[in-house]
Design an enzyme around this catalytic site. Structure first.
Site, PDB file in Angstrom:
ATOM      1  CG  HIS A 196      16.203 -47.597  29.431  1.00  0.00           C
ATOM      2  ND1 HIS A 196      15.447 -46.387  29.916  1.00  0.00           N
ATOM      3  CD2 HIS A 196      17.272 -47.665  29.721  1.00  0.00           C
ATOM      4  CE1 HIS A 196      16.540 -45.914  30.587  1.00  0.00           C
ATOM      5  NE2 HIS A 196      17.612 -46.653  30.594  1.00  0.00           N
ATOM      6  CG  ASP A 197      16.249 -48.850  33.375  1.00  0.00           C
ATOM      7  OD1 ASP A 197      17.171 -49.255  32.563  1.00  0.00           O
ATOM      8  OD2 ASP A 197      16.399 -47.662  33.960  1.00  0.00           O
ATOM      9  CG  ASP A 207      25.694 -50.373  12.500  1.00  0.00           C
ATOM     10  OD1 ASP A 207      24.471 -50.417  12.697  1.00  0.00           O
ATOM     11  OD2 ASP A 207      26.451 -49.525  13.078  1.00  0.00           O
ATOM     12  CG  ASP A 218      20.947 -50.345  11.401  1.00  0.00           C
ATOM     13  OD1 ASP A 218      21.658 -49.424  11.085  1.00  0.00           O
ATOM     14  OD2 ASP A 218      21.224 -51.604  10.855  1.00  0.00           O
ATOM     15  CD  GLU A 244      16.943 -43.247  36.673  1.00  0.00           C
ATOM     16  OE1 GLU A 244      16.410 -44.493  36.489  1.00  0.00           O
ATOM     17  OE2 GLU A 244      18.236 -43.140  36.742  1.00  0.00           O
ATOM     18  CG  ASP A 271      21.636 -45.442  12.517  1.00  0.00           C
ATOM     19  OD1 ASP A 271      20.630 -44.720  12.229  1.00  0.00           O
ATOM     20  OD2 ASP A 271      21.779 -46.313  11.919  1.00  0.00           O
ATOM     21  CG  ASP A 304      21.546 -42.231  34.745  1.00  0.00           C
ATOM     22  OD1 ASP A 304      20.505 -42.956  34.310  1.00  0.00           O
ATOM     23  OD2 ASP A 304      22.468 -42.940  35.524  1.00  0.00           O
ATOM     24  CG  ASP A 321      19.749 -40.219  29.741  1.00  0.00           C
ATOM     25  OD1 ASP A 321      20.051 -39.967  30.788  1.00  0.00           O
ATOM     26  OD2 ASP A 321      18.894 -41.070  29.384  1.00  0.00           O
ATOM     27  CG  ASN A 336      24.941 -47.737   9.882  1.00  0.00           C
ATOM     28  OD1 ASN A 336      24.158 -48.468  10.475  1.00  0.00           O
ATOM     29  ND2 ASN A 336      26.167 -47.192  10.025  1.00  0.00           N
TER      30      ASN A 336
HETATM   31  C1  NOJ Z   1      19.520 -45.611  35.194  1.00  0.00           C
HETATM   32  C2  NOJ Z   1      19.033 -45.950  33.545  1.00  0.00           C
HETATM   33  O1  NOJ Z   1      18.036 -45.782  33.367  1.00  0.00           O
HETATM   34  C3  NOJ Z   1      19.730 -47.129  33.620  1.00  0.00           C
HETATM   35  O2  NOJ Z   1      19.542 -47.860  32.332  1.00  0.00           O
HETATM   36  C4  NOJ Z   1      21.335 -47.430  33.981  1.00  0.00           C
HETATM   37  O3  NOJ Z   1      21.804 -48.587  34.115  1.00  0.00           O
HETATM   38  C5  NOJ Z   1      21.662 -46.736  35.309  1.00  0.00           C
HETATM   39  N1  NOJ Z   1      20.882 -45.637  35.530  1.00  0.00           N
HETATM   40  C6  NOJ Z   1      23.042 -46.434  35.435  1.00  0.00           C
HETATM   41  O4  NOJ Z   1      23.267 -45.214  34.650  1.00  0.00           O
HETATM   42 CA    CA Z   2      23.218 -48.383  12.686  1.00  0.00          CA
END
Ligand code: NOJ
Ligand code: CA
Length: 499
Positions: A309-310, A16, A12, A247, A20, A192, A89, A14
């Site tokens: 991230h999942d 908040d 970050d 994906e 970013d 995705d 993405d 700025n």
């Molecule tokens: C896969 C993404 O990696 C995930 O974070 C997202 O929630 C789902 N697709 C739906 O877009």
């Molecule tokens: Ca920010």
């Protein structure tokens, strides 16, 4: 080597509390120092943020939280100036329910955009059209909309209605989105849940025992391959030959491999089996066998992913930083394109939140904690209180605390990346197993440049292995220059084998 950035949690600038694009720009020198080839940015689009920008309300803009199109352009220029490519993405399966397309579509059965989404009458009993369930919770993938008295499909949240890819206008609109970003200089797209695009027009029920994870009827349909061939033709017609990585969340290497088509669909597809395997040599050997036997015959180039991230972070999954280093060697020295996820190079662990603190509707917060850049209370962020709690031991594991420190996880990753860059056989060489005792996986890479042998110990115990040679790198840190066959517990070594 592609490095995934989850922009919300990167840096970050700025104050908040949300990472970013300016934060990404400011850390490009770090990424160049680390030695990566490309960044993949998780979504940065305008979004109501129900699924953190995977619910998009405008595909051709940047959410003000992240910056503006001008910031994005500056980021692309700054990355390219450092030889770093930019992969964006792209979320083609669903929009936000606030996207103007969906607002129009739901407004009336006669709206020209009605057929852009999947609207159906309910079952005779008044329930949803069939038994499909949405992601993360065992609830119908359908929502009833009283305005027009029909149900719409959403494979994820109700706020993420699925587009109707059978409609050529939808395909045209999404192709224009790709053109928009290609014109701004992006080098490729991460696509995705691409295996979901085609839907069974007959709306057949999923078998009860398979409906939650596999959706065998709903997804992985032949139509999707046709759509992918269209997308690939569009990309191939572009002078920069942008890259498509999809994906394909199927947990089955044979099915994943079909998404490369005959070299006319995806360039790369994620294979997520490694995210769900126990830390055992035989399990990993099984994955490697399945990937190579399904991908090689069709000339499909594999990918290797340990983190995103999942998923919970690798250090947390294998419960050891030493094993995570061995896992890094697998990702970077097996045959295929490796993907790293921000903070993996720091050895970050997942955050464990109390039930009341969970933010994500898919319960995936663990891997989304902010990147700690230094050891101050704000860890280099412009605000001390980011949108989400810091990861465990943020000060000790910060970039500042590890950079230049021999033996740190960060320096280990950097050395491994440099080795991969230096040794063509690690990038492109053939793969063959070599002899190894139980609990150890050993393989050679050769045929392009000098050969490299990799020996990885999945156990805690030291073990004698038959390999000898010059040590190029060990996960244990400093070692003699010659490998005498004694592999320590939780160690992987990369060797120049004796001729
Ligand atoms: C896969 C993404 O990696 C995930 O974070 C997202 O929630 C789902 N697709 C739906 O877009
Ligand atoms: Ca920010």
């Amino acid at each position: 080597m592609i490095y995934q950035i989850y922009p919300r949690s990167f840096l970050d600038t700025n104050g908040d509390g949300v990472g970013d694009l300016q934060g990404v720009i400011e850390r490009l020198d770090y990424l160049q120092w680390l030695g990566i080839d490309a960044i993949w940015l998780s979504p940065i689009y305008p979004s109501p943020m129900k699924d953190f920008s995977y619910d998009i309300s405008d595909y051709c803009d940047v959410h003000p939280l992240f910056g503006a199109l001008a910031t994005f352009d500056a980021l692309v220029d700054a990355a390219h100036a450092r030889g770093i490519r930019v992969i964006l993405d792209w979320v083609p399966n669903h929009t936000s329910d606030q996207h103007p397309w969906f607002l129009a579509s739901r407004s009336s059965r006669d709206d020209p955009k009605r057929d852009w989404y999947l609207w159906h009458d309910g079952a005779v009993d008044g329930g949803p059209p069939n038994n499909w369930v949405r992601a993360w919770v065992d609830e119908p993938a359908w929502d009833f909309d009283p305005t027009t008295s029909q149900w719409y499909l959403h494979c994820f949240m109700a706020e993420q209605p699925d587009l109707n890819w059978a409609n050529p206008e939808v395909r045209q609109a999404m192709a224009e989105v790709l053109e928009f970003w290609l014109a701004r200089g992006v080098d490729g797209f991460r696509m995705d849940v691409i295996h979901l695009l085609g839907k069974d027009p007959a709306l057949g029920d999923d078998p009860e025992d398979l409906k939650v994870l596999s959706h065998v009827v709903l997804n992985d349909r032949e139509e999707t391959h046709g759509y992918l061939r269209e997308i690939r033709a569009q990309l191939d017609a572009h002078p920069t030959r942008p890259m498509a990585v999809g994906e394909v969340y199927l947990l089955d290497a044979d099915r994943v491999a079909t998404y490369y088509g005959q070299g006319d669909e995806l360039h790369l597809a994620f294979n997520f089996e490694p995210l769900f395997q126990p830390w055992r040599a035989e399990a990993w050997r099984g994955i490697v066998d399945r990937v190579l036997s399904s991908h090689d015959p069709r000339g499909a180039w594999p990918t290797w992913v340990l983190n995103n991230h999942d998923a919970p972070r690798i250090v947390s999954r294998v419960r050891s930083a030493e094993r995570a280093r061995v896992a890094a060697v697998l990702t970077l020295a097996l045959r295929g394109t490796p993907f790293l996820y921000q903070g993996e190079e720091l050895g970050l662990e997942s955050v464990l939140l109390n039930p009341g603190e969970v933010i994500d509707p898919g319960f995936r917060d663990g891997a989304r904690a902010p990147m700690p850049w230094d050891s101050s209370p704000s860890h280099g962020w412009a605000s001390e209180t980011p949108w989400m709690t810091w990861p465990p031991e943020a000060s000790e594991r910060s970039v500042e605390a590890q950079r230049g420190v021999a033996g740190s996880m960060l320096e280990f990753y950097r050395d491994l990346l440099a080795l991969r860059r230096r040794e063509p056989s690690l990038q492109l060489g053939d793969f063959a197993y070599v002899a190894a005792p139980d609990g150890v996986l050993a393989w050679s890479r050769q045929g392009t440049g000098a050969p490299v042998t990799v020996v990885a110990n999945f156990t805690h115990d030291a073990v004698e292995v038959p390999q000898r040679g010059e040590v190029l790198l060990s996960t244990i840190g400093s070692r003699g220059s010659q490998f005498d066959g004694l592999l320590l517990g939780d160690e992987a070594v990369l060797l120049r084998p004796e001729a």
